[in-house]
Design a protein around this motif. Structure first.
Motif, PDB file in Angstrom:
ATOM      1  N   GLN A 104     122.543  94.621  90.669  1.00 38.12           N
ATOM      2  CA  GLN A 104     122.003  94.881  92.080  1.00 38.12           C
ATOM      3  C   GLN A 104     121.255  94.033  92.581  1.00 38.12           C
ATOM      4  OE1 GLN A 104     121.045  99.072  92.024  1.00 38.12           O
ATOM      5  NE2 GLN A 104     121.550  99.413  89.795  1.00 38.12           N
ATOM      6  N   PRO A 105     121.001  93.823  93.918  1.00 32.79           N
ATOM      7  CA  PRO A 105     120.379  92.867  94.824  1.00 32.79           C
ATOM      8  C   PRO A 105     118.934  92.971  94.496  1.00 32.79           C
ATOM      9  CG  PRO A 105     121.521  94.592  96.171  1.00 32.79           C
ATOM     10  CD  PRO A 105     121.713  94.964  95.024  1.00 32.79           C
ATOM     11  N   GLU A 106     118.047  92.021  94.591  1.00 29.55           N
ATOM     12  CA  GLU A 106     116.420  92.131  94.644  1.00 29.55           C
ATOM     13  C   GLU A 106     116.152  92.703  95.830  1.00 29.55           C
ATOM     14  OE1 GLU A 106     114.887  91.209  92.157  1.00 29.55           O
ATOM     15  OE2 GLU A 106     116.540  90.101  90.780  1.00 29.55           O
ATOM     16  N   ILE A 107     114.902  93.422  95.690  1.00 31.12           N
ATOM     17  CA  ILE A 107     114.468  93.985  97.005  1.00 31.12           C
ATOM     18  C   ILE A 107     114.172  93.227  98.130  1.00 31.12           C
ATOM     19  CG2 ILE A 107     112.527  95.399  97.639  1.00 31.12           C
ATOM     20  CD1 ILE A 107     112.468  96.865  95.309  1.00 31.12           C
ATOM     21  N   ASP A 108     113.706  91.923  97.749  1.00 32.44           N
ATOM     22  CA  ASP A 108     113.103  90.876  98.605  1.00 32.44           C
ATOM     23  C   ASP A 108     114.492  90.482  99.747  1.00 32.44           C
ATOM     24  OD1 ASP A 108     111.058  91.171  97.171  1.00 32.44           O
ATOM     25  OD2 ASP A 108     111.111  89.156  96.217  1.00 32.44           O
ATOM     26  N   GLU A 109     115.568  90.548  98.961  1.00 34.87           N
ATOM     27  CA  GLU A 109     116.759  90.181  99.433  1.00 34.87           C
ATOM     28  C   GLU A 109     117.569  91.233 100.093  1.00 34.87           C
ATOM     29  OE1 GLU A 109     118.838  88.283  96.275  1.00 34.87           O
ATOM     30  OE2 GLU A 109     117.163  87.011  95.826  1.00 34.87           O
ATOM     31  N   MET A 110     117.349  92.326  99.991  1.00 31.91           N
ATOM     32  CA  MET A 110     118.200  93.522 100.795  1.00 31.91           C
ATOM     33  C   MET A 110     117.473  94.005 102.088  1.00 31.91           C
ATOM     34  SD  MET A 110     117.246  97.090  98.775  1.00 31.91           S
ATOM     35  CE  MET A 110     117.472  96.728  97.065  1.00 31.91           C
TER      36      MET A 110
ATOM     37  N   ALA B 184     109.168 100.992  90.524  1.00 31.33           N
ATOM     38  CA  ALA B 184     108.197 101.471  91.762  1.00 31.33           C
ATOM     39  C   ALA B 184     107.205 100.358  91.985  1.00 31.33           C
ATOM     40  CB  ALA B 184     107.595 102.554  91.533  1.00 31.33           C
ATOM     41  N   MET B 185     107.068  99.327  90.860  1.00 34.40           N
ATOM     42  CA  MET B 185     105.878  98.404  91.224  1.00 34.40           C
ATOM     43  C   MET B 185     106.596  96.983  91.476  1.00 34.40           C
ATOM     44  SD  MET B 185     103.724  99.562  88.135  1.00 34.40           S
ATOM     45  CE  MET B 185     102.609  98.166  87.776  1.00 34.40           C
ATOM     46  N   GLU B 186     105.786  96.233  92.191  1.00 33.58           N
ATOM     47  CA  GLU B 186     106.185  94.953  92.637  1.00 33.58           C
ATOM     48  C   GLU B 186     106.338  94.044  91.638  1.00 33.58           C
ATOM     49  OE1 GLU B 186     102.834  94.040  95.127  1.00 33.58           O
ATOM     50  OE2 GLU B 186     103.630  95.176  96.669  1.00 33.58           O
ATOM     51  N   ASP B 187     106.955  93.121  91.823  1.00 36.23           N
ATOM     52  CA  ASP B 187     107.139  91.731  90.829  1.00 36.23           C
ATOM     53  C   ASP B 187     108.238  92.394  89.553  1.00 36.23           C
ATOM     54  OD1 ASP B 187     105.834  90.309  92.257  1.00 36.23           O
ATOM     55  OD2 ASP B 187     103.905  91.042  91.495  1.00 36.23           O
ATOM     56  N   PHE B 188     108.804  93.252  89.591  1.00 35.23           N
ATOM     57  CA  PHE B 188     109.957  93.676  88.598  1.00 35.23           C
ATOM     58  C   PHE B 188     111.268  93.034  89.236  1.00 35.23           C
ATOM     59  CE2 PHE B 188     106.957  96.230  86.643  1.00 35.23           C
ATOM     60  CZ  PHE B 188     107.055  96.198  85.385  1.00 35.23           C
ATOM     61  N   PRO B 189     112.246  92.500  88.298  1.00 37.59           N
ATOM     62  CA  PRO B 189     113.512  92.276  88.765  1.00 37.59           C
ATOM     63  C   PRO B 189     114.216  93.519  89.114  1.00 37.59           C
ATOM     64  CG  PRO B 189     113.380  92.120  86.241  1.00 37.59           C
ATOM     65  CD  PRO B 189     111.872  92.585  86.768  1.00 37.59           C
ATOM     66  N   ALA B 190     115.290  93.312  89.815  1.00 39.01           N
ATOM     67  CA  ALA B 190     116.207  94.347  90.271  1.00 39.01           C
ATOM     68  C   ALA B 190     117.078  94.875  88.963  1.00 39.01           C
ATOM     69  CB  ALA B 190     117.181  93.919  91.468  1.00 39.01           C
ATOM     70  N   PRO B 191     117.502  95.926  88.820  1.00 42.40           N
ATOM     71  CA  PRO B 191     118.340  96.463  87.857  1.00 42.40           C
ATOM     72  C   PRO B 191     119.569  95.365  87.732  1.00 42.40           C
ATOM     73  CG  PRO B 191     118.149  98.273  89.264  1.00 42.40           C
ATOM     74  CD  PRO B 191     117.291  97.046  89.877  1.00 42.40           C
TER      75      PRO B 191
ATOM     76  N   ASP C  20      97.794  99.513  93.211  1.00 42.84           N
ATOM     77  CA  ASP C  20      97.804  98.277  94.283  1.00 42.84           C
ATOM     78  C   ASP C  20      99.264  97.799  93.939  1.00 42.84           C
ATOM     79  OD1 ASP C  20      95.560  99.151  95.588  1.00 42.84           O
ATOM     80  OD2 ASP C  20      94.151  97.801  94.282  1.00 42.84           O
ATOM     81  N   SER C  21      99.544  97.763  92.835  1.00 45.99           N
ATOM     82  CA  SER C  21     100.836  96.840  92.532  1.00 45.99           C
ATOM     83  C   SER C  21     102.034  97.739  92.786  1.00 45.99           C
ATOM     84  CB  SER C  21     100.985  96.769  91.144  1.00 45.99           C
ATOM     85  OG  SER C  21      99.608  96.241  90.582  1.00 45.99           O
ATOM     86  N   VAL C  22     101.915  99.005  93.338  1.00 44.59           N
ATOM     87  CA  VAL C  22     102.994  99.840  93.556  1.00 44.59           C
ATOM     88  C   VAL C  22     103.560  99.648  95.051  1.00 44.59           C
ATOM     89  CG1 VAL C  22     103.989 102.111  94.013  1.00 44.59           C
ATOM     90  CG2 VAL C  22     102.375 102.104  92.250  1.00 44.59           C
ATOM     91  N   LEU C  23     104.996  99.512  95.094  1.00 43.78           N
ATOM     92  CA  LEU C  23     105.514  99.332  96.543  1.00 43.78           C
ATOM     93  C   LEU C  23     105.000 100.061  97.617  1.00 43.78           C
ATOM     94  CD1 LEU C  23     109.064  99.235  95.476  1.00 43.78           C
ATOM     95  CD2 LEU C  23     107.952  97.103  95.833  1.00 43.78           C
ATOM     96  N   GLU C  24     104.457  99.471  98.790  1.00 45.24           N
ATOM     97  CA  GLU C  24     103.513 100.078  99.717  1.00 45.24           C
ATOM     98  C   GLU C  24     104.294 101.500 100.436  1.00 45.24           C
ATOM     99  OE1 GLU C  24     102.586  97.765 102.901  1.00 45.24           O
ATOM    100  OE2 GLU C  24     101.606  99.276 103.689  1.00 45.24           O
ATOM    101  N   TYR C  25     105.490 101.170 100.263  1.00 47.72           N
ATOM    102  CA  TYR C  25     106.433 102.306 100.898  1.00 47.72           C
ATOM    103  C   TYR C  25     106.760 103.577 100.042  1.00 47.72           C
ATOM    104  CZ  TYR C  25     109.791  99.028  99.384  1.00 47.72           C
ATOM    105  OH  TYR C  25     110.692  98.080  98.728  1.00 47.72           O
TER     106      TYR C  25
END
Lengths: 570, 353
Positions: free
Chosen positions: B318-324, B308-315, B133-138
């Motif tokens: 590189q931009p955060e997933i929420d911000e891209m 692949a899991m939510e709540d991990f920072p971007a490498p 359930d923590s894995v990004l849905e897509y």
């Protein structure tokens, strides 16, 4: 005591009978092994091209034939293979003659340069040439630009000519090895007699020497041509970026997911047909006459004094190897000593770290080195023995079907590595014996892939030997096996060593089939190099390649020294 | 007769690499999902009896070895890592699968479209690991047949010595001032490029490629060749490349920089799956479960990949997933028409040359 005469009378007969049986066993066994090695995987490929086991269809062939790009790819492939053959012959034949017959300085250096040109894996020499001759950033282009104040250097390695040249650099050794072996076994007394009878030096060379080594020249031309048909690495690196497609690059692209095995194998059959056609031509050309030049006595080798042409010849040979060997190796050595390729040259960009890494830290190096050595030595040795036997069957026995063996033993060379590998997997994975996922599958793959080198080398050597020598030995009571081992094989030694070396080097660099067939624990050096290059560590790849080149050169030098010593004793 | 079949079975066992006793496979098939501690304990027990897990992976070898060590330290089960390029591994796996001689338990590649096809062919075991359930849905299959282990971001990269005014997005790349400067990865030889190409064709239309063809792109074989071409300056700009290659080159001090295109970023899941005919089914599931733990996900981020899991920072960098702006690709559609995309690409780009 009284029974002795009887025994004595009986033994030759028994000997001859035993001889016939052993001959049949050995030759029949060799033929059988060849059939299993080549025909069995080939059967799976042909089956695949006709749609596999479920339903037979020619739709794959129809699809391939209708492909409009096919003809351009075919044309490019033929141009590259023909060009590479011409360049290899034009450079290789004089080099072989200089080494074998003249007092050119530094023969050992020439032999080593030949081996080095052959040892550099195709994809690495392509990368080295990108560094040297890329249109915008190639070192040689920048050099010329600076020297003559030009905007754009003259070289472009991304071209048909570039691909052809790089291909020929990697295959000139076929010509040099086989032609040297042949020249070494021609008694120069023949040439001298002609000279005494008043023929000019040029006439002797054209009229006596070259006709006598024709089998070797044709064999090596065939090897260069067929070998060039199936290359992938250099074609992909130098041709794809500028939309120059060849059959191998087209075939490889068909393996992209979801793989189209049917079309890939059908397209590969074009290469098989080309291989068969070229071999047919070679056989036709050799049929017309006998090339027996070795009548058993020690080949007397007189050296031609090049006189004032000694040093020009020296320069010409090394000028060729500057491109075929020295420059690419220089690029590799420099790359292996730099921290980062984008930073240019400078003391602060120099490091031994790449060597330290590949020697002591990279987990694959040691295991891969041991595996490769075992595989290369066993494949080369088993291959050349098998090759000699197949050549013997073809040339000496009046057996129906011997010709077929000759053709079969050459086909694998014309198949791109990945296609042959797929055939091998399909063939050997099904057996209920553990061959797949062991070292054995690699040995089988190498034998299958490189048996053509062995057969063609042995064939050209055997054509020079008078069959009457062996007959004489057998008439005087020697068994068949003994006649072969003591008379024929030693006379073929030059060609056999050449064939052994060709296989040895090719096994070390073989990647296309290995990459599909290796499993954990039986990695080879080529796999280790590939892994690092695939992950983008070109500096470490260069370091590892330089070490492999050194090791291979040492083994080849040893092999030549060992066998060379016994040749002179003979 | 009996003896013969025994020999056959033993040989098949040797080839397939039978690990534990016959009974273990029965107990492991009864475990479908790992939802709680009890089901995990049961899986661990079965996996330990199998004693080994074979992992085909295209994760870079140092990372793969590190993860294998972590797994062995955790569960005391040996991991056999077969590391190779994604295309080569898939090829090898398909041939082995076709012949009914599957060698590996887990397959980790970077091509979701391939996994969709494999699922359709019933080649994969579907199961739900602890952190599903923590894995990004897509980034996961709804049935758990494949689940991403990491995410690959495709970015524009350029040589800072050659290009002073870098492109900002995909339309900008077509500006005539960049003509002769572009490198493009061939979709016939790289699954990553196939996906981005399909995405671009969908988002920008094939007209975009017709214009691209006019600037004579240098069509190389893979991520590596692109970076090589850009780092040396033979071409100034990589139209797109896996961001991990750029971050590594930057770390080495190469004169390269990345651009996160203003149009958005193709963020492509790199899936793992357990194979239906896995020789060590329980250990395979356990490894697949382990790949989705915080420790392993952190290894991915440290290596320059997105987790692949939510709540991990971007490498780093590189931009955060929420911000891209994340660009979508229809993998189901692509799974059926990959050949068409490749053919269309080559005919479009070649026609201009």
């Amino acid at each position: 005591m009284t029974t002795l005469p009887q025994q004595a009378a009986g033994s030759p007969r028994r000997g001859r009978w035993g001889s016939a049986v052993s001959a049949r066993l050995v030759l029949g066994g060799a033929a059988l092994i060849l059939l299993v090695l080549v025909v069995y995987p080939l059967f799976w490929l042909v089956l695949g091209s006709f749609g596999g086991t479920d339903e037979l269809t020619v739709s794959n062939y129809l699809r391939v034939v209708r492909e409009p790009d096919l003809y351009r790819a075919l044309l490019n492939t033929l141009l590259i293979a023909t060009g590479a053959s011409v360049i290899s012959l034009c450079a290789g034949v004089p080099i072989a003659w200089f080494i074998s017959r003249t007092n050119i300085p530094g023969k050992e250096a020439l032999r080593t340069a030949t081996s080095v040109s052959f040892m550099i894996p195709g994809f690495l020499s392509a990368i080295a040439y990108v560094v040297l001759m890329a249109p915008n950033t190639g070192w040689l282009n920048e050099l010329v630009e600076r020297m003559f104040g030009l905007d754009q250097g003259p070289f472009n390695i991304y071209s048909l000519l570039g691909i052809t040249a790089v291909t020929s650099f990697g295959s000139v050794a076929f010509v040099v090895y086989l032609a040297t072996a042949a020249l070494d076994s021609v008694d120069s007394g023949l040439e001298q007699s002609a000279q005494i009878l008043g023929a000019s030096r040029w006439k002797v060379i054209m009229g006596i020497t070259w006709p006598l080594v024709t089998p070797a020249l044709l064999a090596s031309t065939l090897l260069v041509f067929v070998h060039s048909l199936a290359l992938f690495g250099s074609h992909a690196i130098l041709g794809l970026p500028v939309q120059i497609y060849t059959l191998p690059t087209r075939i490889y692209s068909l393996f992209a997911f979801p793989p189209d095995y049917g079309a890939a194998t059908a397209l590969s059959m074009v290469l098989v047909l080309l291989t068969i056609g070229v071999l047919y031509l070679q056989r036709r050309l050799l049929k017309r006459r006998s090339y027996v030049t070795t009548e058993g006595k020690a080949g007397f080798q007189a050296q031609v004094d090049l006189g004032r042409y000694r040093w020009p010849a020296f320069l010409a040979c090394h000028g060729f190897f500057a491109f075929a060997a020295y420059l690419p190796v220089l690029v590799l050595v420099l790359a292996s000593l730099t921290k980062s390729r984008g930073l240019g040259f400078g003391w602060d960009n120099l490091t031994w770290a790449n060597y330290r890494y590949v020697m002591f830290e990279y987990s694959l190096t040691q295991r891969a080195t041991v595996n490769t050595l075992i595989l290369a030595v066993s494949a080369a040795t088993a291959g050349i023995v098998l090759g000699a036997l197949v050549a013997y069957i073809n040339l000496r026995l009046k057996v129906r079907g011997a010709k077929v063996l000759d053709y079969l033993s050459t086909i694998p060379l014309g198949l791109p590595g990945v296609v042959l590998a797929v055939g091998l997997v399909l063939a050997w994975i099904r057996l209920p014996i553990a061959i797949y996922a062991t070292m054995w599958i690699l040995l089988i793959a190498y034998l299958t892939r490189f048996i053509p080198l062995a057969v063609r080398s042995a064939d050209s050597a055997l054509r020079q030997i008078d069959p009457s020598l062996e007959e004489a030995s057998r008439i005087s009571g020697g068994s068949w096996l003994r006649s072969i081992v003591e008379i024929t094989l030693p006379l073929m030694k030059g060609g056999m060593v050449a064939g052994w070396s060709l296989i040895f080097v090719q096994v070390i660099g073989e990647l296309a089939a290995t990459i599909l067939l290796f499993s954990v624990g039986n990695e080879t050096v080529a796999v280790a190099i590939y892994q690092r290059s695939e992950e983008g560590h070109l500096e470490e790849v260069s370091a590892l390649s330089v070490l492999v080149l050194l090791a291979t050169a040492v083994v080849l030098g040893l092999a030549r020294r060992l066998t060379g010593a016994s040749v002179t004793r003979w | 007769m009996r003896q013969g079949s025994l020999v056959l079975a033993a040989a098949a066992c040797l080839i397939a690499g039978c690990g534990g006793q016959g009974s273990t496979s029965d107990s492991s098939t009864s475990i479908d999902d790992v939802t709680d501690q009890a089901s995990l304990d049961k899986l661990v027990e079965a996996a330990k009896e199998e004693g080994q897990v074979v992992w085909y992976t295209s994760v870079p070898s140092e990372r793969a070895d590190e993860i294998a060590k972590m797994f062995t330290a955790e569960y005391d089960i040996e991991v056999v890592v077969q590391r190779s390029g994604g295309e080569d591994l898939l090829q090898k796996f398909l041939l082995e699968e076709e012949a009914g001689r599957v060698q590996n338990d887990v397959l980790t590649l970077s091509d979701p479209a391939a996994f969709i096809s494999l699922k359709q062919d019933d080649v994969l075991t579907c199961f739900v690991p602890r952190n599903f359930d923590s894995v990004l849905e897509y980034a996961r299959d709804d049935d758990g047949c494949w689940i991403a282990t990491r995410m690959n971001a495709y970015v524009i990269a350029y040589n800072t010595k050659e290009v002073t005014d870098p492109p900002t997005g995909f339309d900008d790349l077509l500006d005539p001032k960049f003509a002769g400067d572009l490198a493009y990865i061939n979709p016939s030889f790289s699954s990553g490029s196939l996906i981005v190409t399909a995405g671009l064709a969908n988002d920008k239309g094939w007209e975009w490629f017709e214009q691209l063809a006019e600037s004579k792109p240098f069509v190389v074989k893979g991520n590596n060749d692109t970076m090589q071409t850009v780092v040396t300056g033979e071409r100034g700009i990589a139209t797109f490349v896996n961001s991990t290659y750029v971050s590594e080159a930057k770390a080495e001090g190469q004169p390269v920089e990345w651009v996160f295109p203003e149009d958005g970023i193709y963020l492509i899941p790199a899936p793992s799956a357990v194979i239906a005919e896995a020789p060590h089914p329980a250990a395979g599931k356990l490894l697949a479960d382990f790949l989705l733990t915080d420790e392993v996900q952190q290894v991915m981020v440290d290596d320059g990949n997105y987790a692949a899991m939510e709540d991990f920072p971007a490498p780093e960098g590189q931009p955060e997933i929420d911000e891209m702006k994340r660009l979508e690709v229809d993998y189901d559609k692509l799974a059926g028409e990959s050949k068409d995309v490749r053919d269309q690409f080559s005919s479009t780009v070649e026609s201009a040359s």
